[in-house]
Design an enzyme around this catalytic site. Structure first.
Site, PDB file in Angstrom:
ATOM      1  N   ILE A 172     170.357   9.325 100.436  1.00 34.82           N
ATOM      2  CA  ILE A 172     170.308   9.742  99.028  1.00 34.82           C
ATOM      3  C   ILE A 172     171.453   9.108  98.236  1.00 34.82           C
ATOM      4  O   ILE A 172     171.238   8.557  97.149  1.00 34.82           O
ATOM      5  CB  ILE A 172     170.338  11.286  98.919  1.00 34.82           C
ATOM      6  CG1 ILE A 172     169.061  11.864  99.545  1.00 34.82           C
ATOM      7  CG2 ILE A 172     170.479  11.730  97.465  1.00 34.82           C
ATOM      8  CD1 ILE A 172     169.066  13.378  99.732  1.00 34.82           C
ATOM      9  N   GLU A 184     172.463  30.712  97.142  1.00 39.32           N
ATOM     10  CA  GLU A 184     171.121  30.525  96.549  1.00 39.32           C
ATOM     11  C   GLU A 184     170.034  31.281  97.287  1.00 39.32           C
ATOM     12  O   GLU A 184     168.976  31.572  96.712  1.00 39.32           O
ATOM     13  CB  GLU A 184     170.763  29.037  96.496  1.00 39.32           C
ATOM     14  CG  GLU A 184     170.503  28.398  97.862  1.00 39.32           C
ATOM     15  CD  GLU A 184     170.109  26.925  97.745  1.00 39.32           C
ATOM     16  OE1 GLU A 184     170.820  26.173  97.061  1.00 39.32           O
ATOM     17  OE2 GLU A 184     169.074  26.548  98.339  1.00 39.32           O
ATOM     18  N   ASP A 218     172.033  21.611  91.637  1.00 35.22           N
ATOM     19  CA  ASP A 218     170.674  21.929  92.092  1.00 35.22           C
ATOM     20  C   ASP A 218     170.736  22.877  93.278  1.00 35.22           C
ATOM     21  O   ASP A 218     169.703  23.338  93.759  1.00 35.22           O
ATOM     22  CB  ASP A 218     169.930  20.637  92.491  1.00 35.22           C
ATOM     23  CG  ASP A 218     168.475  20.896  92.835  1.00 35.22           C
ATOM     24  OD1 ASP A 218     167.782  21.498  91.988  1.00 35.22           O
ATOM     25  OD2 ASP A 218     168.031  20.524  93.942  1.00 35.22           O
ATOM     26  N   HIS A 237     167.186  24.234  93.239  1.00 35.38           N
ATOM     27  CA  HIS A 237     166.849  23.489  94.459  1.00 35.38           C
ATOM     28  C   HIS A 237     165.481  22.804  94.317  1.00 35.38           C
ATOM     29  O   HIS A 237     164.585  23.008  95.141  1.00 35.38           O
ATOM     30  CB  HIS A 237     166.880  24.400  95.687  1.00 35.38           C
ATOM     31  CG  HIS A 237     167.218  23.657  96.951  1.00 35.38           C
ATOM     32  ND1 HIS A 237     168.054  24.151  97.908  1.00 35.38           N
ATOM     33  CD2 HIS A 237     166.829  22.426  97.411  1.00 35.38           C
ATOM     34  CE1 HIS A 237     168.163  23.281  98.900  1.00 35.38           C
ATOM     35  NE2 HIS A 237     167.430  22.223  98.615  1.00 35.38           N
ATOM     36  N   GLN A 238     165.352  22.004  93.279  1.00 40.25           N
ATOM     37  CA  GLN A 238     164.081  21.338  93.018  1.00 40.25           C
ATOM     38  C   GLN A 238     164.183  19.817  93.095  1.00 40.25           C
ATOM     39  O   GLN A 238     163.226  19.105  92.779  1.00 40.25           O
ATOM     40  CB  GLN A 238     163.548  21.724  91.628  1.00 40.25           C
ATOM     41  CG  GLN A 238     164.378  21.154  90.467  1.00 40.25           C
ATOM     42  CD  GLN A 238     163.700  21.327  89.124  1.00 40.25           C
ATOM     43  OE1 GLN A 238     163.697  22.415  88.571  1.00 40.25           O
ATOM     44  NE2 GLN A 238     163.144  20.262  88.580  1.00 40.25           N
ATOM     45  N   ALA A 239     165.367  19.319  93.528  1.00 39.99           N
ATOM     46  CA  ALA A 239     165.547  17.862  93.520  1.00 39.99           C
ATOM     47  C   ALA A 239     164.505  17.165  94.397  1.00 39.99           C
ATOM     48  O   ALA A 239     164.119  16.037  94.134  1.00 39.99           O
ATOM     49  CB  ALA A 239     166.955  17.502  93.968  1.00 39.99           C
ATOM     50  N   PHE A 240     164.036  17.863  95.434  1.00 36.64           N
ATOM     51  CA  PHE A 240     163.067  17.249  96.356  1.00 36.64           C
ATOM     52  C   PHE A 240     161.635  17.301  95.812  1.00 36.64           C
ATOM     53  O   PHE A 240     160.747  16.677  96.375  1.00 36.64           O
ATOM     54  CB  PHE A 240     163.091  17.996  97.707  1.00 36.64           C
ATOM     55  CG  PHE A 240     162.430  19.353  97.625  1.00 36.64           C
ATOM     56  CD1 PHE A 240     163.094  20.431  97.084  1.00 36.64           C
ATOM     57  CD2 PHE A 240     161.118  19.532  98.058  1.00 36.64           C
ATOM     58  CE1 PHE A 240     162.480  21.682  96.975  1.00 36.64           C
ATOM     59  CE2 PHE A 240     160.488  20.766  97.957  1.00 36.64           C
ATOM     60  CZ  PHE A 240     161.170  21.841  97.409  1.00 36.64           C
ATOM     61  N   THR A 289     173.829  18.040  94.246  1.00 39.56           N
ATOM     62  CA  THR A 289     172.422  18.246  94.609  1.00 39.56           C
ATOM     63  C   THR A 289     172.287  18.284  96.126  1.00 39.56           C
ATOM     64  O   THR A 289     171.189  18.143  96.658  1.00 39.56           O
ATOM     65  CB  THR A 289     171.518  17.119  94.053  1.00 39.56           C
ATOM     66  OG1 THR A 289     171.952  15.874  94.609  1.00 39.56           O
ATOM     67  CG2 THR A 289     171.554  17.053  92.545  1.00 39.56           C
ATOM     68  N   SER A 290     173.417  18.478  96.825  1.00 39.91           N
ATOM     69  CA  SER A 290     173.365  18.383  98.289  1.00 39.91           C
ATOM     70  C   SER A 290     173.221  19.754  98.941  1.00 39.91           C
ATOM     71  O   SER A 290     172.119  20.158  99.317  1.00 39.91           O
ATOM     72  CB  SER A 290     174.603  17.657  98.796  1.00 39.91           C
ATOM     73  OG  SER A 290     174.453  17.351 100.152  1.00 39.91           O
ATOM     74  N   ARG A 291     174.302  20.479  99.072  1.00 46.14           N
ATOM     75  CA  ARG A 291     174.267  21.850  99.584  1.00 46.14           C
ATOM     76  C   ARG A 291     175.340  22.650  98.861  1.00 46.14           C
ATOM     77  O   ARG A 291     176.453  22.156  98.640  1.00 46.14           O
ATOM     78  CB  ARG A 291     174.522  21.896 101.094  1.00 46.14           C
ATOM     79  CG  ARG A 291     173.300  21.609 101.938  1.00 46.14           C
ATOM     80  CD  ARG A 291     172.200  22.664 101.779  1.00 46.14           C
ATOM     81  NE  ARG A 291     171.035  22.395 102.589  1.00 46.14           N
ATOM     82  CZ  ARG A 291     169.967  21.707 102.197  1.00 46.14           C
ATOM     83  NH1 ARG A 291     169.913  21.188 100.986  1.00 46.14           N
ATOM     84  NH2 ARG A 291     168.945  21.536 103.010  1.00 46.14           N
TER      85      ARG A 291
HETATM   86  P1  NAD Z   1     172.155  11.206 105.248  1.00 48.73           P
HETATM   87  O1  NAD Z   1     172.393  11.760 106.598  1.00 48.73           O
HETATM   88  O2  NAD Z   1     171.304   9.987 105.111  1.00 48.73           O
HETATM   89  O3  NAD Z   1     173.564  10.885 104.559  1.00 48.73           O
HETATM   90  C1  NAD Z   1     174.647  11.743 104.599  1.00 48.73           C
HETATM   91  C2  NAD Z   1     175.903  10.891 104.486  1.00 48.73           C
HETATM   92  O4  NAD Z   1     177.030  11.771 104.427  1.00 48.73           O
HETATM   93  C3  NAD Z   1     176.112   9.962 105.696  1.00 48.73           C
HETATM   94  O5  NAD Z   1     176.326   8.632 105.258  1.00 48.73           O
HETATM   95  C4  NAD Z   1     177.341  10.534 106.376  1.00 48.73           C
HETATM   96  O6  NAD Z   1     178.142   9.553 107.017  1.00 48.73           O
HETATM   97  C5  NAD Z   1     178.048  11.165 105.196  1.00 48.73           C
HETATM   98  N1  NAD Z   1     179.058  12.147 105.602  1.00 48.73           N
HETATM   99  C6  NAD Z   1     179.067  12.959 106.689  1.00 48.73           C
HETATM  100  N2  NAD Z   1     180.200  13.670 106.722  1.00 48.73           N
HETATM  101  C7  NAD Z   1     180.905  13.307 105.632  1.00 48.73           C
HETATM  102  C8  NAD Z   1     182.172  13.680 105.118  1.00 48.73           C
HETATM  103  N3  NAD Z   1     182.943  14.576 105.757  1.00 48.73           N
HETATM  104  N4  NAD Z   1     182.585  13.112 103.981  1.00 48.73           N
HETATM  105  C9  NAD Z   1     181.832  12.176 103.355  1.00 48.73           C
HETATM  106  N5  NAD Z   1     180.634  11.778 103.785  1.00 48.73           N
HETATM  107  C10 NAD Z   1     180.179  12.327 104.908  1.00 48.73           C
HETATM  108  O7  NAD Z   1     171.601  12.391 104.393  1.00 48.73           O
HETATM  109  P2  NAD Z   1     170.741  12.288 103.042  1.00 48.73           P
HETATM  110  O8  NAD Z   1     169.298  12.186 103.386  1.00 48.73           O
HETATM  111  O9  NAD Z   1     171.342  11.272 102.151  1.00 48.73           O
HETATM  112  O10 NAD Z   1     170.969  13.758 102.452  1.00 48.73           O
HETATM  113  C11 NAD Z   1     172.221  14.142 101.908  1.00 48.73           C
HETATM  114  C12 NAD Z   1     172.214  15.629 101.628  1.00 48.73           C
HETATM  115  O11 NAD Z   1     171.303  15.907 100.576  1.00 48.73           O
HETATM  116  C13 NAD Z   1     171.687  16.455 102.780  1.00 48.73           C
HETATM  117  O12 NAD Z   1     172.739  16.799 103.643  1.00 48.73           O
HETATM  118  C14 NAD Z   1     171.094  17.670 102.131  1.00 48.73           C
HETATM  119  O13 NAD Z   1     172.057  18.692 102.180  1.00 48.73           O
HETATM  120  C15 NAD Z   1     170.870  17.246 100.696  1.00 48.73           C
HETATM  121  N6  NAD Z   1     169.474  17.350 100.272  1.00 48.73           N
HETATM  122  C16 NAD Z   1     169.211  18.050  99.158  1.00 48.73           C
HETATM  123  C17 NAD Z   1     167.899  18.162  98.691  1.00 48.73           C
HETATM  124  C18 NAD Z   1     167.560  18.921  97.434  1.00 48.73           C
HETATM  125  O14 NAD Z   1     166.369  19.156  97.162  1.00 48.73           O
HETATM  126  N7  NAD Z   1     168.529  19.303  96.616  1.00 48.73           N
HETATM  127  C19 NAD Z   1     166.859  17.545  99.412  1.00 48.73           C
HETATM  128  C20 NAD Z   1     167.187  16.809 100.565  1.00 48.73           C
HETATM  129  C21 NAD Z   1     168.496  16.708 100.993  1.00 48.73           C
END
Ligand code: NAD
Length: 340
Positions: A155, A263, A258, A295-298, A232-234
């Site tokens: 992402i 949540e 998001d 939580h709608q980014a997906f 938008t991550s967690r």
């Molecule tokens: P990914 O595994 O491809 O990438 C995660 C990146 O974070 C990796 O490059 C990893 O090296 C890095 N990382 C790990 N520990 C770290 C740290 N301490 N500091 C900095 N970087 C670090 O994952 P992704 O598919 O890109 O997804 C990222 C996040 O997005 C997921 O963890 C999930 O929580 C979130 N997500 C949110 C939604 C949503 O609808 N809002 C949907 C899907 C995923």
């Protein structure tokens, strides 16, 4: 396979039912969230299909196992809501969808940036009220600003691509820097430098012990004054009370979320007829410079299609007794690539 699909919404049913025409599983869509109480609804089902806020703890797994369930198919990437040790002890398989259109989340991330920057949420309300005044709506060009991307996996890399198109100066931080991201013009720097130099900071790393409250009171103090913060991550990446203090002091100029640490009690349900009990969330809603989505980014056609296809294919592989690359536990995710 006979599958009890928990936490079903219309969009789940629509995509799963359509794509299942090819797989011919027997899907039974259930509205309740899976937990130890509702697990009995899956009695007699060899498989359950669950989402991010289902409670797949040891007690739930034991009840599922007693009812004959042997497979937990997550229709999401993260598995932090599953007690993997308990699943392994019981001999239950857990499969997931490791990746589904990172562009969906990346585009929503940039949507939050643009909405906040150009005050779209405020302009929308004003125009509906017949107020065409522009005071307070001054934005800035992303083209000429520095954006810090924390976590450059699937992402984060897609966000870097979009921002490169805008002409932004992109700083990146990741425990595993990615050459392809650097080749697109992002410059990897230490986290402290990214926080201090960026006009916009956007979080894309997984929730791990090391990243829990990555943005805490100390990090807020390191941020450039007036920064835009996007998550938008967690939700657990951000210490929300610390961020609220940052908003009150002006250190944080705007906030786009998001996800939210608490949540689970709010998102994915229509609570509009109830009183909001979460005071921290309620405080966030009082700021004019905060935009929150639930939580709608997906939530795109592409991602929902990919989620349904991968989940149903995972179940089919397990049913045929084949190895499934998306198994969690026996097929470990490489360090730093774990998605929560
Ligand atoms: P990914 O595994 O491809 O990438 C995660 C990146 O974070 C990796 O490059 C990893 O090296 C890095 N990382 C790990 N520990 C770290 C740290 N301490 N500091 C900095 N970087 C670090 O994952 P992704 O598919 O890109 O997804 C990222 C996040 O997005 C997921 O963890 C999930 O929580 C979130 N997500 C949110 C939604 C949503 O609808 N809002 C949907 C899907 C995923």
């Amino acid at each position: 396979m006979r599958v009890a699909v928990f936490s079903t919404k219309d969009y789940t049913r629509n995509y799963f039912a359509r794509i299942n025409a090819r797989f011919r599983h027997e899907l039974v869509f259930l509205e309740p969230r899976l937990d130890a109480e509702t697990a009995r609804l899956a009695d007699g089902f060899p498989a359950v299909c669950v989402f991010v806020n289902d409670h797949v703890d040891a007690e739930t797994l034991e009840r599922l196992y007693a009812g004959g369930t042997r497979l937990v198919a997550l229709r999401c990437a993260g598995y932090n809501n599953v007690d993997l040790a308990a699943a392994e002890r019981l001999g239950m398989r857990v499969v997931r969808v490791p990746a589904y259109s990172p562009h969906s989340v990346a585009e929503h991330t940039v949507a939050l940036m643009l909405a906040l920057n150009r005050r779209v949420h405020r302009a929308f309300n004003r125009v509906r009220e017949g107020n065409f005044a522009l005071d307070g709506l001054v934005g800035f060009e992303l083209r000429s600003r520095t954006v810090g991307v924390v976590g450059t996996g699937r992402i984060g890399a897609a966000v870097v691509d979009i921002l490169s198109g805008f002409g932004s100066d992109v700083l990146a931080y990741d425990v595993q820097p990615n050459d392809a991201v650097a080749a697109r013009g992002a410059r990897y720097v230490p986290l402290e430098e990214l926080l201090a130099e960026s006009d916009v900071v956007t979080l894309h790393c997984p929730l791990l012990p090391a990243t829990h409250h990555l943005i805490d009171a100390e990090a807020v103090q390191r941020l450039k004054r007036g920064v835009m913060l996007i998550n938008t991550s967690r939700g657990g990446l951000v210490d929300t009370p610390a961020v609220i203090e940052g908003l009150k002091s002006g250190r944080i100029g705007s906030l786009g979320l998001d996800v939210y640490e608490e949540e689970e009690a709010l998102f994915f349900e229509d609570l509009s007829g109830q009183l909001l009990q979460d005071d921290v969330f309620a405080r966030l809603l009082t700021f004019p410079n905060v935009v929150i989505t639930g939580h709608q980014a997906f939530l795109t056609e592409e991602a929902l299609t990919a989620i349904a296809e991968t989940t149903l294919a995972n179940i089919a592989q397990v049913e045929r007794g084949e190895a499934c690359a998306n198994t969690v536990g026996s097929a470990p995710v490489p360090a730093g690539r774990q998605v929560n």
